[in-house]
Design an enzyme around this catalytic site. Structure first.
Site, PDB file in Angstrom:
ATOM      1  N   LYS A 171      28.871  64.432   0.425  1.00 61.49           N
ATOM      2  CA  LYS A 171      29.451  64.371   1.768  1.00 61.49           C
ATOM      3  C   LYS A 171      28.365  64.854   2.733  1.00 61.49           C
ATOM      4  O   LYS A 171      28.184  66.046   2.959  1.00 61.49           O
ATOM      5  CB  LYS A 171      30.681  65.257   1.921  1.00 61.49           C
ATOM      6  CG  LYS A 171      31.399  65.011   3.270  1.00 61.49           C
ATOM      7  CD  LYS A 171      32.161  66.209   3.782  1.00 61.49           C
ATOM      8  CE  LYS A 171      31.322  67.125   4.625  1.00 61.49           C
ATOM      9  NZ  LYS A 171      30.843  66.524   5.913  1.00 61.49           N
ATOM     10  N   GLU A 179      23.432  77.650   0.825  1.00 62.98           N
ATOM     11  CA  GLU A 179      22.258  77.921   1.658  1.00 62.98           C
ATOM     12  C   GLU A 179      22.764  77.951   3.078  1.00 62.98           C
ATOM     13  O   GLU A 179      23.163  76.925   3.629  1.00 62.98           O
ATOM     14  CB  GLU A 179      21.195  76.840   1.434  1.00 62.98           C
ATOM     15  CG  GLU A 179      19.825  77.234   1.974  1.00 62.98           C
ATOM     16  CD  GLU A 179      19.642  76.832   3.423  1.00 62.98           C
ATOM     17  OE1 GLU A 179      19.710  77.737   4.294  1.00 62.98           O
ATOM     18  OE2 GLU A 179      19.439  75.645   3.700  1.00 62.98           O
ATOM     19  N   CYS A 217      17.394  76.908   9.800  1.00 66.14           N
ATOM     20  CA  CYS A 217      17.996  78.175   9.405  1.00 66.14           C
ATOM     21  C   CYS A 217      16.964  79.242   9.064  1.00 66.14           C
ATOM     22  O   CYS A 217      17.251  80.434   9.136  1.00 66.14           O
ATOM     23  CB  CYS A 217      18.945  77.959   8.227  1.00 66.14           C
ATOM     24  SG  CYS A 217      18.228  76.971   6.916  1.00 66.14           S
ATOM     25  N   GLU A 269      22.673  84.149  15.078  1.00 66.53           N
ATOM     26  CA  GLU A 269      21.838  82.960  14.967  1.00 66.53           C
ATOM     27  C   GLU A 269      22.094  82.064  16.174  1.00 66.53           C
ATOM     28  O   GLU A 269      23.230  81.710  16.467  1.00 66.53           O
ATOM     29  CB  GLU A 269      22.157  82.221  13.671  1.00 66.53           C
ATOM     30  CG  GLU A 269      21.222  81.068  13.380  1.00 66.53           C
ATOM     31  CD  GLU A 269      21.498  80.427  12.022  1.00 66.53           C
ATOM     32  OE1 GLU A 269      20.541  79.967  11.395  1.00 66.53           O
ATOM     33  OE2 GLU A 269      22.679  80.398  11.604  1.00 66.53           O
TER      34      GLU A 269
END
Length: 480
Positions: free
Chosen positions: A171, A246, A280, A384
């Protein structure tokens, strides 16, 4: 207008159970360039059933057979690199040069590393006690990938499944379906048996959740936000799946005064802004030894002011737009939050950059921004941002540098610069992160990628990536 209205299931392109169309938008202008159909749990059931049936035979293939397929896959991928690059630029806004040389090329880099890892992999070994251990494919794998590095993350999940003899249902992000569609075509052309690889477009709460909760899925591998990764883990818990994650990051960049400060600061700014800050593991917190801090601020300001923002369709080393309006609004809100909290603005700020090429006024472009003198209690230190926004702070001692670097809920990568090898090794040992960059050098394809703390669990890439897709079986030696 591009129409993606079929899923790849059991070696064929099939219509969704109950199609729900979603527009495909290009970030540089926010124009509609296509439509993608989203699936539901019934589509997932079909894909998992195909993968489960294919596992019965594909799991028994020899290493040599799987290596031959991977080498063929490499040939087809190389032939389609330009197609992948154009798709990535259109759907997520990475500039053309980066799309081909880095984003699309990751599909080859990781593939070559997995081939090398599989060649060296022993599928069976004898323990000192005489028992025999075999390493066998885990089963059907549910793979969920993000929009910011679409082919990089697809390769890191699909390839180890194919290499080990597992089967999978992918997906991809519903926002970046163009490159995923091409990748499915590449796998088909490479000659993989029907059902080994399957592709279903859809949203996380529907298709993603259906995969995570499915009783016939043995493993989930997810890349994305920490919030969504937590949801995948909860969904998977009922059926005791293996889960690899992750997730987010807030990577520190520690620069000591004995480093080449000018070079390392300029490089750190460029790495933070690369991919428009949508990575990231970007080094978004720059910590500089106080004696070099004022100089670092000058270099950083100059680097930010020199950073070109322009049309991703153009070649060059400029950066492009943010991915969509949600990202744009979030980054603008975070920049404003920094201003509201009294953080010192060094460069950039709210709004779109000046001097954009004609026609880009409606795109999601932002000003590369730097804040100075940021402290751990400030929002910009802790959260973040996922945009081209860097925060900077001074430190006085090695101990303080380590404490500040580790003062985060995340632990994906950490960056370190010093002219003292002993210090580099000493500090690297104490940084709580899965990957360490030293003096501007990172790691290469085939090395493990993953993080500590809320940056996830498990590792992707090379032999470490293969291990996550394998089960361990032990038996005694045969005796009559």
């Amino acid at each position: 207008m591009i129409t993606l209205d079929k899923f790849y299931i059991n070696g064929e392109w099939v219509a969704p159970d109950a199609p729900e169309d979603m527009p495909i938008l290009t970030p540089s202008t926010n124009a509609k360039v296509g439509v993608v159909s989203l699936g539901n749990a019934a589509d997932v059931d079909k894909a998992v059933a195909a993968a489960k049936a294919a596992f019965e035979t594909f799991s028994l293939t020899s290493k040599e057979e799987r290596l031959a397929l991977l080498r063929r896959l490499a040939e087809v991928t190389r032939a389609r690199l330009d197609d992948l690059a154009r798709a990535i630029t259109m759907e997520m806004g990475a500039p053309s040069t980066m799309s081909r040389a880095v984003q699309a090329d990751a599909g080859i880099g990781h593939l070559e590393a997995f081939i090398t890892a599989l060649e060296a992999h022993d599928e069976q070994e004898t323990l000192p006690n005489g028992d025999i251990v075999s390493y066998e494919p885990i089963g059907v794998c549910g793979l969920i990938t993000p929009w910011n590095w679409p082919i990089n993350q697809i390769a890191l999940k699909v390839l180890p499944a194919l290499a080990t003899g597992a089967t999978c249902v992918l997906k991809p992000s519903e926002h970046t379906p163009l490159s995923a569609q091409i990748y499915a075509e590449i796998i088909h052309e490479a000659g993989y048996p029907a059902g080994v690889f399957n592709l279903v477009y859809g949203a996380g709460p529907t298709v993603g959740s259906a995969l995570s909760t499915h009783k016939d899925v043995a493993m989930m591998s997810f890349t994305g936000s920490t919030r969504a990764g937590s949801a995948v883990s909860r969904d998977a818990a009922a059926t005791i799946k293996r889960v690899t994650l992750e997730l987010g990051g807030k990577s520190p960049n520690v620069i000591f005064a004995d480093a080449d400060v000018d070079a390392r600061v300029a490089e750190g700014v460029a790495e933070c802004f690369d991919n428009t800050g949508q990575s990231c593991n970007a080094p978004t917190r720059m910590l500089v030894e106080r004696s070099a801090y004022d100089r670092a601020l000058e270099v950083a300001r100059s680097a930010a002011e020199a950073q070109v923002v322009d049309d991703p369709a153009l070649e060059g080393d400029h950066i492009g737009p943010l991915f969509d309006q949600i990202q744009y609004d979030r980054v603008q809100a975070m920049i404003q939050k920094g201003l509201d909290e009294g953080t010192r603005l060094l460069a950039g700020g709210p709004g779109r950059p000046e001097g954009l090429s004609q026609g880009l006024e409606t795109g999601w472009f932002v000003r590369p921004t730097i804040f100075a003198d940021v402290t751990p209690e400030m929002t910009l230190w802790r959260e973040e941002i996922f945009g081209p926004v860097l925060v900077m702070a001074p430190f006085d001692t090695e101990e303080e540098a380590i404490a500040l670097a580790n003062d985060t809920d995340y632990g994906l990568d950490a960056y370190l610069s010093t002219g003292d090898e002993a210090r580099a090794l000493r500090v690297a040992r104490r940084l709580r992160a899965g990957g360490i960059h030293i003096n501007g050098r990172g790691t290469d394809y085939g090395s493990p990628f993953g993080g500590f703390k809320q940056s996830g669990n498990g590792r992707e890439g090379g032999r470490f990536g293969l291990e996550d897709y394998l089960e361990v079986k032990v038996r005694p030696p045969f005796a009559v």
